[in-house]
Design an enzyme around this catalytic site. Structure first.
Site, short mmCIF file in Angstrom:
data_model
loop_
_atom_site.label_atom_id
_atom_site.label_comp_id
_atom_site.label_asym_id
_atom_site.label_seq_id
_atom_site.Cartn_x
_atom_site.Cartn_y
_atom_site.Cartn_z
N ARG A 1 0.85 -1.20 0.00
CA ARG A 1 0.00 0.00 0.00
C ARG A 1 0.88 1.25 0.00
NH1 ARG A 1 -2.32 0.08 4.83
NH2 ARG A 1 -0.90 1.71 5.46
N TYR B 1 -16.01 17.48 -15.79
CA TYR B 1 -16.40 16.06 -15.89
C TYR B 1 -17.53 15.76 -14.90
CZ TYR B 1 -15.85 10.98 -15.79
OH TYR B 1 -16.07 9.62 -15.84
N ASP C 1 -6.66 18.89 -15.12
CA ASP C 1 -7.01 17.55 -15.60
C ASP C 1 -6.57 17.47 -17.06
OD1 ASP C 1 -8.30 15.29 -16.63
OD2 ASP C 1 -9.99 15.47 -15.24
N LYS D 1 -7.82 6.38 -19.78
CA LYS D 1 -8.06 6.88 -21.14
C LYS D 1 -6.80 6.76 -22.00
CE LYS D 1 -11.89 7.83 -18.99
NZ LYS D 1 -12.21 9.13 -18.42
C1 LIG Z 1 -12.78 9.65 -17.20
C2 LIG Z 1 -12.41 10.97 -16.68
C3 LIG Z 1 -12.23 11.19 -15.31
C4 LIG Z 1 -12.47 10.11 -14.28
O1 LIG Z 1 -11.58 9.04 -14.40
P1 LIG Z 1 -11.92 7.52 -14.01
O2 LIG Z 1 -10.65 6.79 -14.35
O3 LIG Z 1 -13.09 7.10 -14.81
O4 LIG Z 1 -12.22 7.51 -12.55
C5 LIG Z 1 -11.83 12.45 -14.91
N1 LIG Z 1 -11.63 13.45 -15.79
C6 LIG Z 1 -11.81 13.28 -17.11
C7 LIG Z 1 -11.58 14.42 -18.05
C8 LIG Z 1 -12.20 12.03 -17.61
O5 LIG Z 1 -12.40 11.88 -18.92
#
Ligand SMILES: *Cc1c(COP(=O)(O)O)cnc(C)c1O
Length: 389
Positions: free
Chosen positions: A50, A102, A174, A199
């Site tokens: 962890r 988001y 982000d 992603k």
């Molecule tokens: C998918 C996404 C998230 C959240 O991520 P997860 O891996 O699904 O928890 C946050 N910000 C953006 C821009 C995203 O496309």
């Protein structure tokens, strides 16, 4: 190694040949939850997974290098990365966040603010009046998502960082939609970069995971305390998979982006399309700022059909190569209806303000041959406009 390597080389080479045990070329997957210690006060570099894990550490180092940061925390999802980032705030601190961020992030920060974890202002970070309003009270943290999901609004990251510095506020970006190949928020002045590595970084739609990269070691130490204490960590197997996927990040994103540019031009000229959102188009209102701060326009775009919701319904049923699915950034092309999928949690009112209409469709362009993608979209557009008419 003294020479500064190119980004693609650093990812392809991340951890290669570094295994001390058997000299594996590809760094092995360390699944062990715990590590044997030689004796009392004779600790090795690893004790408990962890807290620290060798596979996760190699991924953290690779993402850190790509973003030009000091260090990174790897988490179990992008939402866990956002949750981790929010630990830097205390009650009374003001968080400024985009009104169109988001959907799940929107709901999380709104709910935590309602519980008194911090103060919150949703702001328009895309216009100078909006920015003046956003900074009317001194924030502790500004959260940016650029380009924003799904209508690709683009914030001037350097300008926001300059304004934030006057208040000693932290800026978190982000960077999920562009990846470090196409945008470098830390170089533009940000303090933290958030990724849903689910992603583009993993890029194969087979892992859910996230990361926070910090500009300074002090910020990392604070986040590392919270990640270890709250268990906001990434699994070793997921870390192994993301590192594997990342080795081809530059090749994948460049091909997907090339496809997206061609598709955007076709859609922009199509009579069945009412509006298209792709900052790569010179006619797009975000083009100038995207061109200034990005190294490319990415592989995400959205559009609205003239026939509204009914045409959208026909369109999603007519496509054959594009899969109707949440998520983005994989090798395969995906299609999403934000109003009923990714942005449900936001609620109708916030959706309307964010421009997420019922007829809006979002595309995540993959690396298939562009001719096949164009044929698929064109055929679906003909069917959708014939039936909706
Ligand atoms: C998918 C996404 C998230 C959240 O991520 P997860 O891996 O699904 O928890 C946050 N910000 C953006 C821009 C995203 O496309």
């Amino acid at each position: 190694m003294a020479k500064k390597l190119k980004r693609r080389t650093t990812i392809v080479q991340a951890g290669i040949g570094s295994d001390p045990a058997y000299h594996d070329v590809i760094p092995p997957l360390h699944l062990s939850s715990t590590f044997k210690i030689d004796g009392i006060e004779k600790k090795g570099p690893y004790e408990y997974s962890r807290t620290r894990n060798p596979t996760r550490d190699i991924l953290a180092e690779a993402i850190t290098t790509l973003e030009g940061g000091a260090n990174a925390c790897i988490t179990s999802s992008g939402m866990a990365a956002i949750t981790l980032m929010l630990q830097l705030l205390k009650p009374g601190d003001l968080l400024v966040a985009p009104f169109d961020c988001y959907g799940r992030a929107y709901k999380l920060i709104q709910t935590l603010a309602d519980k008194g974890h911090f103060k919150l202002k949703f702001a328009d970070l895309y216009s100078s009046e909006g920015l003046d309003d956003a900074f009317s009270k001194p924030p502790r943290m500004v959260f940016i998502e650029s380009p924003s999901n799904p209508v690709m609004r683009t914030s001037d990251i350097a300008d926001i960082c300059k304004r934030a510095k006057k208040h000693d506020a932290l800026v978190a970006v982000d960077n999920t939609f562009l990846s470090p190949i196409l945008q470098q928020p830390l170089a533009l002045g940000a303090d933290l970069v958030i990724h849903s590595t689910t992603k583009f970084l993993n890029g194969h739609s087979d892992v859910v995971s996230g990361a926070v990269v910090t500009k300074t070691n002090e910020l990392w130490e604070e986040l590392d305390f919270w990640s270890n204490s709250m268990g906001l960590i990434g699994a070793p197997f997921d870390s192994y998979m993301v590192l594997r996927g990342m080795r081809t990040l530059e090749l994948r994103i460049n091909r997907a982006q090339e496809n997206a540019g061609t598709i955007a031009e076709m859609l922009a000229a199509h009579p069945a399309i009412k509006t298209i959102y792709y900052p790569g188009l010179p006619s797009d209102s975000n083009h100038a700022i995207a061109k200034k701060q990005q190294e490319g326009f990415g592989a995400m775009l959205s559009f609205e059909l003239k026939g509204g919701l009914e045409a959208a319904r026909q369109f999603v049923e007519a496509v054959e190569i594009f899969s109707l699915a949440q998520s983005l950034g994989g090798t395969e092309s995906l299609l999403c209806h934000p109003a009923t999928m990714t942005h449900v949690a936001m609620g109708e009112k916030a959706r309307a303000e964010a421009g997420v209409t019922d007829g809006l469709l979002r595309l995540s362009i993959g690396i298939e041959h562009v001719d096949d993608l164009m044929d698929d979209l064109n055929a679906a557009l003909i069917q959708a406009s014939a039936k909706a008419a």
